[in-house]
Write a protein that holds these residues in place. Structure first.
Motif, PDB file in Angstrom:
ATOM      1  N   ALA A 363       1.858  -1.846  48.495  1.00 11.99           N
ATOM      2  CA  ALA A 363       2.190  -3.070  47.780  1.00 11.99           C
ATOM      3  C   ALA A 363       0.945  -3.922  47.543  1.00 11.99           C
ATOM      4  CB  ALA A 363       3.238  -3.859  48.563  1.00 11.99           C
ATOM      5  N   GLU A 364       0.120  -4.035  48.563  1.00 15.79           N
ATOM      6  CA  GLU A 364      -1.103  -4.832  48.452  1.00 15.79           C
ATOM      7  C   GLU A 364      -2.037  -4.241  47.397  1.00 15.79           C
ATOM      8  OE1 GLU A 364      -4.347  -5.427  51.753  1.00 15.79           O
ATOM      9  OE2 GLU A 364      -2.701  -6.819  52.144  1.00 15.79           O
ATOM     10  N   LEU A 365      -2.204  -2.931  47.433  1.00 12.62           N
ATOM     11  CA  LEU A 365      -3.064  -2.283  46.439  1.00 12.62           C
ATOM     12  C   LEU A 365      -2.451  -2.326  45.045  1.00 12.62           C
ATOM     13  CD1 LEU A 365      -4.328   0.780  48.508  1.00 12.62           C
ATOM     14  CD2 LEU A 365      -5.682  -1.186  47.748  1.00 12.62           C
ATOM     15  N   GLY A 366      -1.118  -2.261  44.966  1.00 13.12           N
ATOM     16  CA  GLY A 366      -0.457  -2.372  43.669  1.00 13.12           C
ATOM     17  C   GLY A 366      -0.717  -3.719  43.022  1.00 13.12           C
ATOM     18  N   LEU A 367      -0.611  -4.790  43.786  1.00 15.30           N
ATOM     19  CA  LEU A 367      -0.888  -6.124  43.249  1.00 15.30           C
ATOM     20  C   LEU A 367      -2.361  -6.263  42.865  1.00 15.30           C
ATOM     21  CD1 LEU A 367       1.235  -8.330  45.671  1.00 15.30           C
ATOM     22  CD2 LEU A 367       1.646  -7.947  43.223  1.00 15.30           C
ATOM     23  N   ARG A 368      -3.239  -5.700  43.683  1.00 18.41           N
ATOM     24  CA  ARG A 368      -4.674  -5.762  43.357  1.00 18.41           C
ATOM     25  C   ARG A 368      -4.975  -4.943  42.106  1.00 18.41           C
ATOM     26  NH1 ARG A 368      -9.214  -3.096  47.180  1.00 18.41           N
ATOM     27  NH2 ARG A 368     -10.869  -3.009  45.620  1.00 18.41           N
ATOM     28  N   SER A 369      -4.348  -3.777  41.984  1.00 21.05           N
ATOM     29  CA  SER A 369      -4.537  -2.953  40.792  1.00 21.05           C
ATOM     30  C   SER A 369      -4.110  -3.705  39.536  1.00 21.05           C
ATOM     31  CB  SER A 369      -3.732  -1.658  40.925  1.00 21.05           C
ATOM     32  OG  SER A 369      -3.678  -0.963  39.693  1.00 21.05           O
ATOM     33  N   SER A 370      -2.978  -4.394  39.625  1.00 21.52           N
ATOM     34  CA  SER A 370      -2.500  -5.154  38.476  1.00 21.52           C
ATOM     35  C   SER A 370      -3.457  -6.287  38.127  1.00 21.52           C
ATOM     36  CB  SER A 370      -1.109  -5.718  38.783  1.00 21.52           C
ATOM     37  OG  SER A 370      -0.624  -6.481  37.699  1.00 21.52           O
ATOM     38  N   ALA A 371      -3.950  -6.985  39.143  1.00 16.30           N
ATOM     39  CA  ALA A 371      -4.851  -8.109  38.904  1.00 16.30           C
ATOM     40  C   ALA A 371      -6.186  -7.661  38.318  1.00 16.30           C
ATOM     41  CB  ALA A 371      -5.089  -8.863  40.211  1.00 16.30           C
ATOM     42  N   GLU A 372      -6.671  -6.481  38.758  1.00 19.80           N
ATOM     43  CA  GLU A 372      -7.983  -6.008  38.316  1.00 19.80           C
ATOM     44  C   GLU A 372      -7.910  -5.063  37.130  1.00 19.80           C
ATOM     45  OE1 GLU A 372      -9.909  -4.331  41.725  1.00 19.80           O
ATOM     46  OE2 GLU A 372      -9.853  -6.214  42.876  1.00 19.80           O
ATOM     47  N   GLY A 373      -6.714  -4.598  36.800  1.00 17.51           N
ATOM     48  CA  GLY A 373      -6.549  -3.720  35.645  1.00 17.51           C
ATOM     49  C   GLY A 373      -7.186  -2.361  35.813  1.00 17.51           C
ATOM     50  N   ARG A 374      -7.086  -1.787  37.020  1.00 16.63           N
ATOM     51  CA  ARG A 374      -7.701  -0.480  37.241  1.00 16.63           C
ATOM     52  C   ARG A 374      -6.950   0.304  38.311  1.00 16.63           C
ATOM     53  NH1 ARG A 374     -11.870  -0.327  41.436  1.00 16.63           N
ATOM     54  NH2 ARG A 374     -11.888  -2.288  42.613  1.00 16.63           N
ATOM     55  N   ARG A 375      -7.190   1.610  38.326  1.00 18.66           N
ATOM     56  CA  ARG A 375      -6.600   2.474  39.340  1.00 18.66           C
ATOM     57  C   ARG A 375      -7.375   2.358  40.638  1.00 18.66           C
ATOM     58  NH1 ARG A 375      -6.372   8.903  38.369  1.00 18.66           N
ATOM     59  NH2 ARG A 375      -8.616   8.617  38.654  1.00 18.66           N
TER      60      ARG A 375
END
Length: 383
Positions: A363-375
């Motif tokens: 979940a934490e990485l999913g939110l960070r991925s969304s915020a940064e726009g990258r895998r």
């Protein structure tokens, strides 16, 4: 049969999930069936002690179900030497501190997820419980649903050959609360209160994917707040600061690619509120909460793309229903029984706080991925 009592402090039973699934359909249902047969002439008998903040609500639940004990004093419960297990179904923001207190008091732990609001805290909690020697488990109920149990039967039987991809659709329309009451509490839509669909659902997708197909090694997600204004339980408008929809792509260690959409702002046009389609070289299947349908390679039709002609075949009718082949119990109850056996007998149990930390991590990485726009890669966790 001799009765062996296990006393369970249940914190959060005034909430929908804590009351309906964990108290009524799990522990009280176990009592109605005579307890858990331990196989040696002993029946394990769960004795709930209700814990919460609202005394009138706790008293009403206790009276409704003929229970003797309830309290608003969590500290007193945790210092009670007769309490064996602490269960937590509170709001996420209150969970970590309560679990830490319970571990410090030497109680075995069973908890809803997420286990904490961040990975560092969730991993620290798992290490603390492990070092303390208490038994610990995290609710991962979807693995025990009839539809996914049938899907696992297909996986274990080699039905799919090499699994290629998983596609999941979850969600329904949660009313805004102005002209119809919302089906979910308002804190779910406030990030400052621990709300958001990524925090809520990505831990589910982690254990479903991990349990059926292998460890998640990367995530790329887009989270959105499609409905920015909602109305709370008092009819007051508020700004929705948490995501209500998330679109995720997960790569697994096995090479499987999973795409899962999660939304509280989507109208349902599928047979069940959640469905997973699994495609493999030898066959495919679609599983929901209860049903599972499959199509083997040898029975796969040969559709031809022609947009100039209407479809003359019903694609849904070309799939075969996977039979039950057994009696399926309530998924929450089934996992409670496994955990209580683990507490009583030390039987193996894999859905522990480290497994819970993996869900928080995703979940934490999913939110960070969304915020940064990258895998982003998903590192493997260990104690």
């Amino acid at each position: 049969m001799t009765r062996r009592t296990v006393r369970i402090a249940m914190n959060g039973v005034t909430g929908r999930m804590g009351y309906r699934q964990h108290l009524v359909r799990s522990l009280l249902a176990i009592r109605e069936s005579g307890g858990i047969d331990l196989g040696d002439g002993t029946a394990l008998w769960p004795e709930p002690v209700l814990v919460g903040r609202r005394d009138l609500a706790l008293k009403a639940i206790a009276e409704r179900h003929g229970l003797d004990e309830w309290t608003t004093d969590l500290d007193a419960v945790l210092t009670d030497g007769s309490i064996d297990v602490y269960f937590d179904a509170q709001v996420t923001s209150a969970r970590e501190s309560a679990l830490r207190k319970a571990v410090a008091a030497g109680k075995h732990i069973y908890t809803e997820k997420p286990t904490a609001t961040g990975l560092d805290a969730a991993l620290a909690l798992a290490r603390l419980a492990h070092e303390s020697g208490v038994r610990h488990g995290v609710v991962q109920d979807k693995l025990f649903l009839p539809g996914l149990l049938k899907l696992k039967r297909l996986v274990d039987g080699g039905f799919f050959g090499r699994v290629l991809s998983v596609r999941g659709e979850f969600g329904y329309w949660v009313f805004e609360g102005d002209w119809q009451d919302a089906q979910r509490p308002s804190w779910n839509y406030r990030s400052q209160d621990g709300g958001g669909i990524v925090v809520d659902m990505f831990p589910h997708w982690e254990y479903v994917l991990h349990g059926l197909f292998g460890r998640v090694t990367s995530v790329q997600a887009h989270a959105a707040t499609h409905i920015p204004r909602r109305w709370d339980e008092r009819g007051q408008p508020y700004d929705a600061t948490a995501d209500d929809s998330a679109y995720g792509i997960f790569e697994l260690e096995s090479g499987v690619v999973a795409q899962i959409n999660s939304s509280w702002a989507v109208r349902v046009n599928r047979d069940e509120l959640v469905e997973f389609q699994v495609d493999g070289t030898e066959g495919s299947a679609v599983a929901g909460l209860r049903r599972c349908r499959a199509q083997h390679r040898s029975g796969t039709p040969k559709p031809v793309w022609n947009p100039d002609l209407p479809a003359t075949e019903s694609f849904r009718e070309q799939w075969q229903e996977v039979p039950d082949n057994r009696e399926f119990d309530n998924g929450f109850k089934a996992q409670w029984e496994l955990f209580l056996r683990h507490v009583a007998l030390g039987t193996p149990y894999e859905w522990d706080l480290l497994a819970g930390a993996r869900g928080v991590q995703l979940a934490e990485l999913g939110l960070r991925s969304s915020a940064e726009g990258r895998r982003l890669p998903v590192p493997e966790l260990s104690l």
